[in-house]
Write an enzyme that holds these catalytic residues in place. Sequence first.
Site, PDB file in Angstrom:
ATOM      1  N   LYS A 116       0.828  -1.239   0.208  1.00  0.00           N
ATOM      2  CA  LYS A 116       0.107   0.178  -0.104  1.00  0.00           C
ATOM      3  C   LYS A 116       0.909   1.263   0.064  1.00  0.00           C
ATOM      4  CE  LYS A 116      -3.753  -2.166   2.741  1.00  0.00           C
ATOM      5  NZ  LYS A 116      -4.681  -2.636   2.117  1.00  0.00           N
ATOM      6  N   GLU A 200      -2.765   7.189   7.776  1.00  0.00           N
ATOM      7  CA  GLU A 200      -3.658   8.212   6.667  1.00  0.00           C
ATOM      8  C   GLU A 200      -4.600   8.833   7.917  1.00  0.00           C
ATOM      9  OE1 GLU A 200      -5.858   5.445   4.348  1.00  0.00           O
ATOM     10  OE2 GLU A 200      -4.340   5.190   3.097  1.00  0.00           O
ATOM     11  N   ARG A 297      -6.914  -8.222  -9.048  1.00  0.00           N
ATOM     12  CA  ARG A 297      -7.375  -9.599  -9.510  1.00  0.00           C
ATOM     13  C   ARG A 297      -9.054  -9.143  -9.747  1.00  0.00           C
ATOM     14  NH1 ARG A 297     -10.170  -9.218  -4.417  1.00  0.00           N
ATOM     15  NH2 ARG A 297      -9.174  -8.524  -2.858  1.00  0.00           N
TER      16      ARG A 297
HETATM   17  P1  ADP Z   1      -7.791  -3.744   2.757  1.00  0.00           P
HETATM   18  O1  ADP Z   1      -6.566  -4.093   2.001  1.00  0.00           O
HETATM   19  O2  ADP Z   1      -7.764  -4.406   4.258  1.00  0.00           O
HETATM   20  O3  ADP Z   1      -8.959  -3.791   1.786  1.00  0.00           O
HETATM   21  P2  ADP Z   1      -7.849  -0.811   2.513  1.00  0.00           P
HETATM   22  O4  ADP Z   1      -7.064  -0.094   2.527  1.00  0.00           O
HETATM   23  O5  ADP Z   1      -8.736  -1.075   1.352  1.00  0.00           O
HETATM   24  O6  ADP Z   1      -7.522  -2.296   3.163  1.00  0.00           O
HETATM   25  O7  ADP Z   1      -9.349  -0.532   3.572  1.00  0.00           O
HETATM   26  C1  ADP Z   1     -10.329  -1.038   3.830  1.00  0.00           C
HETATM   27  C2  ADP Z   1     -11.450  -0.430   4.272  1.00  0.00           C
HETATM   28  O8  ADP Z   1     -11.011   0.391   5.625  1.00  0.00           O
HETATM   29  C3  ADP Z   1     -11.961   0.727   3.573  1.00  0.00           C
HETATM   30  O9  ADP Z   1     -12.926   0.070   2.456  1.00  0.00           O
HETATM   31  C4  ADP Z   1     -12.731   1.699   4.385  1.00  0.00           C
HETATM   32  O10 ADP Z   1     -14.046   1.247   4.824  1.00  0.00           O
HETATM   33  C5  ADP Z   1     -11.652   1.597   5.642  1.00  0.00           C
HETATM   34  N1  ADP Z   1     -10.698   2.762   5.357  1.00  0.00           N
HETATM   35  C6  ADP Z   1      -9.554   2.516   4.849  1.00  0.00           C
HETATM   36  N2  ADP Z   1      -8.849   3.563   4.919  1.00  0.00           N
HETATM   37  C7  ADP Z   1      -9.729   4.569   5.610  1.00  0.00           C
HETATM   38  C8  ADP Z   1      -9.514   5.958   5.838  1.00  0.00           C
HETATM   39  N3  ADP Z   1      -8.441   6.474   5.585  1.00  0.00           N
HETATM   40  N4  ADP Z   1     -10.409   6.507   6.615  1.00  0.00           N
HETATM   41  C9  ADP Z   1     -11.581   5.632   7.122  1.00  0.00           C
HETATM   42  N5  ADP Z   1     -11.871   4.559   6.756  1.00  0.00           N
HETATM   43  C10 ADP Z   1     -10.796   3.778   5.973  1.00  0.00           C
HETATM   44  P1  ADP Z   2     -11.036  -6.736  -0.544  1.00  0.00           P
HETATM   45  O1  ADP Z   2      -9.536  -7.394  -0.307  1.00  0.00           O
HETATM   46  O2  ADP Z   2     -10.689  -5.382  -0.910  1.00  0.00           O
HETATM   47  O3  ADP Z   2     -11.745  -6.916   0.652  1.00  0.00           O
HETATM   48  P2  ADP Z   2     -12.883  -8.389  -1.710  1.00  0.00           P
HETATM   49  O4  ADP Z   2     -14.232  -7.848  -1.042  1.00  0.00           O
HETATM   50  O5  ADP Z   2     -12.872  -8.845  -3.132  1.00  0.00           O
HETATM   51  O6  ADP Z   2     -11.484  -7.373  -1.831  1.00  0.00           O
HETATM   52  O7  ADP Z   2     -12.587  -9.545  -0.808  1.00  0.00           O
HETATM   53  C1  ADP Z   2     -11.432 -10.550  -1.319  1.00  0.00           C
HETATM   54  C2  ADP Z   2     -10.823 -11.205  -0.013  1.00  0.00           C
HETATM   55  O8  ADP Z   2     -11.802 -12.111   0.558  1.00  0.00           O
HETATM   56  C3  ADP Z   2      -9.755 -12.016  -0.485  1.00  0.00           C
HETATM   57  O9  ADP Z   2      -8.355 -11.453  -0.614  1.00  0.00           O
HETATM   58  C4  ADP Z   2      -9.777 -12.930   0.761  1.00  0.00           C
HETATM   59  O10 ADP Z   2      -8.837 -12.988   1.805  1.00  0.00           O
HETATM   60  C5  ADP Z   2     -11.040 -13.291   0.959  1.00  0.00           C
HETATM   61  N1  ADP Z   2     -11.918 -14.485   0.628  1.00  0.00           N
HETATM   62  C6  ADP Z   2     -13.067 -14.469   0.812  1.00  0.00           C
HETATM   63  N2  ADP Z   2     -13.959 -15.468   0.209  1.00  0.00           N
HETATM   64  C7  ADP Z   2     -12.612 -16.205  -0.139  1.00  0.00           C
HETATM   65  C8  ADP Z   2     -12.561 -17.681  -0.821  1.00  0.00           C
HETATM   66  N3  ADP Z   2     -13.549 -18.474  -1.011  1.00  0.00           N
HETATM   67  N4  ADP Z   2     -11.463 -18.301  -0.885  1.00  0.00           N
HETATM   68  C9  ADP Z   2     -10.231 -17.330  -0.770  1.00  0.00           C
HETATM   69  N5  ADP Z   2     -10.277 -16.158  -0.152  1.00  0.00           N
HETATM   70  C10 ADP Z   2     -11.388 -15.629   0.022  1.00  0.00           C
HETATM   71 MG    MG Z   3      -9.278  -2.886   0.166  1.00  0.00          MG
END
Ligand code: ADP
Ligand code: ADP
Ligand code: MG
Length: 673
Positions: A116, A200, A297
Amino acid sequence: MIRTLLIANRGEIACRIMRTARRLGLRTVAVYSDADAGAQHVAQADEAHRIGPAPARDSYLKIDAILDAARGSGADAIHPGYGFLSENADFAEACATAGIVFVGPPASAIRAMGSKSASKALMATTGVPLVPGYHGADQDAATLAAAAQKIGFPVLIKASAGGGGRGMRIVTAPGALADEVAAAQREAQSAFGDPRILLEKYLQRPRHIEMQVFADQHGNCIHLFERDCSIQRRYQKVVEEAPAPGMSDARRASMGAAAVAAARAVGYVGAGTVEFIVPDASGPGGDDFFFMEMNTRLQVEHPVTEGITGLDLVEWQLRVADGAPLPLTQDRVTATGHAIEVRLYAEDPARGFLPQPGKLDHVRFPRGRDVRVDTGVRSGDTVPREYDPMIAKIVARGETRAAAIARLGRALAETEIAGVRTNRAFLAAIVGHPAFAAAALDTGFIERHRADLLPETASADTRILALATLARVLDERQRMVDAATATGDPHSPWAQATGWRLNREAWQECLWRDGEATVAVRAGFARDGFVLTLPDGAVRAAGSLRPDGRLTATLDGVHVSARALRHGDAMTVFDRGREHRLVIVDPLAAASAGEAAVGKLTAPMPGRVSAVRVAPGQAVERGQALIVVEAMKMEHTIAAPAAGVVGAVHFRVGDLVEEGAELLVIEPAGGAS
Ligand code: ADP
Ligand code: ADP
Ligand code: MG
């Protein structure tokens, strides 16, 4: 040309990818761990290869085993799905080395977006807007403290290598920063093998809006509109929809352009998602949006994009992997209507959303032209404890958002799962909430409306009790008839459905356990059915029960169609979009189980012991953490119910435990015996 596709994944996404592959005429190869030998994705593939034992690191994450399966099956391409190896650059590279097409972006693009911090540094150079924050290499306390001061509290700490909503910490005041940073770094090291963190600005009431992008190997890159994924729990998506309510064409165009710029900056190829966080529009800086991360992905929630565009994203992935140009240019991509997805999980909202792996005694999904269900299970299948406990994604479409909501509500009401607890009612409550109808969406939605979404577990009402009792006596009568038929004695009194006359009392006492309570219902046999004496009064009941549990009943003259399914001593009733589980109490067995497990602490779910915090002989306070059980993404700490002394500890770190297994014994403080 790809002819044989291996899917390096499991569950619904493996089944979904195979569906498209089959339609395109490809041969499909599944891989499976020992936990999945009987899974649908194995049954549906043309060929399936075992890749190892149940834990993901020994199977679905094992690059060598998967490549062996690919070679053994003659696969010329591998689709990684999501999760597991989908964002693993080494895997993408290993595929290339083995001469197998990786259906995804080049390893270099995965690497560039994998951190990130590094991806934000890169985005800064391309002009993609970032959340105010710090993503530098310097990780010492003084630098971070100065950065936090500059950003302004509250700040959010994220693991650079993190994902899945794990490892984030909100810090509200400067005094707490140093400790939280140290804890976050330790956690990041153990969870992701990389201690680096970033800071952040923590936005209040933001929305999560992401853009679907697609690029080919010829330099074309477009976006397929946005998805709003603001309904989240613990930073994980629960409900997703497209388009995002209230999105103006201008904002869509500028977010789309930013997403395409992000993808181009890393030489992206294939399907990807650029996630943005959008501040509360009513606050200062109204139209801002900020890059959060790129997921390199296919995303879990891609079906909502398919719902409004009519495209098949997996087909596009396979075409692009084959070297074909994108099928459409940006101006030819159109969207109509609205699509909403919910993630149905085997988890218990009433107990902190604890995962509920186990056998699915009964599964029935809704059908219909505007309803799509992506799943990898059927009745009788198991939700293994080792993986994400998602059961299905239920997606509804409509010309308008309101129409999609109505259809999704109906679809959830028609969804029947017995055997494990699910979040079905919780999802139905979200979708049916007035604030959801009003599109008052932000990531705090679930927390804010918690009281409406997690109603107290209600006890069975008169109607449910009546239906359950009717089903129970009808079921027992059928069993007796079956038994008599099986013994082949046509003259047995049990061979006649009127055999009830034998019961001189002409009534039967039915005991139920409903949660913690025990309820007695008396079923009196009348000529045309039964008179059920319930806690709230008597109900005249009659009806028939089909082997599939369909219960056609008349309750005090009202015609009712429901389903009642008995599995072991549990009876699950599905009625008007509600489900209720009652347990049949056998009075004889109940009497001997009198001495309850006082002082014995049991596992709340099947899982693995991840920490043991006490040793035999140790004195503990009430509420003190004793042992930690982990299942999938959840950790559950077992605390002392009262002060005492630890007697025996039955498990060690790493041990697997069944639900209900006795973990350890606490003896009353100072008390001998
Ligand atoms: P991950 O890799 O776990 O998906 P993200 O950076 O995409 O991490 O953040 C996941 C979630 O966390 C976001 O969808 C949002 O709800 C919350 N989030 C992330 N960054 C912030 C922020 N700067 N302020 C408030 N909420 C945040
Ligand atoms: P984000 O990573 O931003 O939350 P998604 O909502 O697309 O994105 O969630 C994907 C994540 O959910 C994967 O990276 C994994 O950790 C988890 N996950 C959910 N269901 C499965 C599954 N059937 N097999 C593997 N991973 C899964
Ligand atoms: Mg995310």
